[in-house]
Scaffold this motif. Sequence first.
Motif, PDB file in Angstrom:
ATOM      1  N   THR A   8      15.845  95.778  38.056  1.00 39.87           N
ATOM      2  CA  THR A   8      16.393  94.870  37.047  1.00 39.87           C
ATOM      3  C   THR A   8      16.910  93.579  37.660  1.00 39.87           C
ATOM      4  O   THR A   8      16.999  92.562  36.963  1.00 39.87           O
ATOM      5  N   ARG A   9      17.240  93.602  38.955  1.00 39.11           N
ATOM      6  CA  ARG A   9      17.665  92.359  39.601  1.00 39.11           C
ATOM      7  C   ARG A   9      16.462  91.474  39.943  1.00 39.11           C
ATOM      8  O   ARG A   9      16.600  90.257  40.081  1.00 39.11           O
ATOM      9  N   ARG A  33      12.826  89.805  35.262  1.00 39.64           N
ATOM     10  CA  ARG A  33      13.536  89.211  34.131  1.00 39.64           C
ATOM     11  C   ARG A  33      12.575  89.115  32.951  1.00 39.64           C
ATOM     12  O   ARG A  33      11.952  88.085  32.694  1.00 39.64           O
ATOM     13  N   SER A  83      19.505  92.810  31.338  1.00 44.63           N
ATOM     14  CA  SER A  83      18.362  92.039  31.830  1.00 44.63           C
ATOM     15  C   SER A  83      17.303  91.857  30.753  1.00 44.63           C
ATOM     16  O   SER A  83      16.727  90.771  30.607  1.00 44.63           O
TER      17      SER A  83
END
Length: 463
Positions: free
Chosen positions: A305-306, A309, A376
Amino acid sequence: MKWWKLLISVLFWLLLICVESTGVGSRRNAYATMMYMGTPRDYEFYVAIRVMLRSLSRLRVDADRVVIASVDVPTRWIHALEEEDGAKVVRVENLNNPYISDTSHDRFKLTLNKLYAWSLVDYERVIMLDADNLFLKNTDELFQCGQFCAVFINPCIFHTGLFVLQPSLTVFKNMLRDLDIKKDNPDGADQGFIGAYFSDLLDRPMFYPPRNGTKLDGTFRLPLGYQMDASYYYLRLRWSVPCGPNSVITFPGASWLKPWYWWSWPVLPLGIQWHEQRRENLGYHSEMPFVLIQIILYLGIIAITRLARPSLSKFYHRGADKNITIIQTSLKAIAMLSIIISYISPFMLVPHTIHPVLGWTLYLLGSFALSCMVTSVFFLPMLPVLTPWLGIIGVLIVMACPWYTDGVVRALSIFAYAFCASPVLWISIGKIRSSLHISLEREGLLPGRLTDSTQSNSFNKIY
């Protein structure tokens, strides 16, 4: 030389016979419990029984440890009880419960298997136990009690979570006859049936073990210290039982708050003592693979999730202009539902009987990972979505605080925390809805923005 070898062999076999005659198999008394299948909590009670059996062994009780197991208990569990825990397993058929016609009694339909304790006639005395007993001391002196002895944790009703009996086939057959005629039973389970069978126990004298070790005759009431209700502790956050040896803690009440469930602590502080006994006696080897898999999964979700996007515009087809209202309403509902699921699903995935500290840590990691994924996907601010997460940490700290003077102060502190945290939670919900509205508008999913975009495209085509 041959006669020397023959003499040594004879002496060896005589010694072996003497050892067997004085070993475990010849013990006169027994601690017994029962195990049956057919409930959603079968595995949890299996673990609880193993912890109790091993704690009795650690206390060096001078008695056999017996499990009255129904014939449908898995063979691998039976082998573990016999080979790893040193228990004697007695296989029995489930007793027919004539009181299960009332649906409110269905969860007790197999507890009458406890009556098989009277059939263990190889022993002089038997201490019959439920799985939710936490032993603090050796209680072998109870074998000096009479034909039936139990504790009144209720002023008028004795508790069948621990009682002493003298096995008797005559009594056992009489009980089966009472089942056949459906003798009055107020709760449809072992508690009401045995309470009715020994209805005069309240008038019996209190049991005090004779110092010379002799066994008593008759029926007796046991001091409260042999069956300390955990509820007494929660009122003052300390024990205040003046009578008895304070040897055994019992956990009656809601089955989903039994001490072996990881979520029972710090809701009920005594749960940590049960888990300390499990850690010392049984360990958590069976649950650790599931714990490691979940940790890796949650860390992977956080990392993904980092890096990724996604855009909300991928969730719909822009050509469906007439359905735009349905789309934006559906996305709002999906976003709110996703937040709720991110806090519920990790709770369901944690192994039920894991240590509470590890259980809560795993739950918080899982809810954090899934909340990050929701923020996100829907472009939501992190802090409002994590407000419930921070609130859960706060309430755990408030409940686990060791400096409360008594249970009343603890309960008031929890209520005050909930009262103060409620407005913050409500504000965070409002911010989530506002941020979701902005995200939908930015992605062109709101009618006004969609109209402007359509007009602009038409103007560009003309010129």
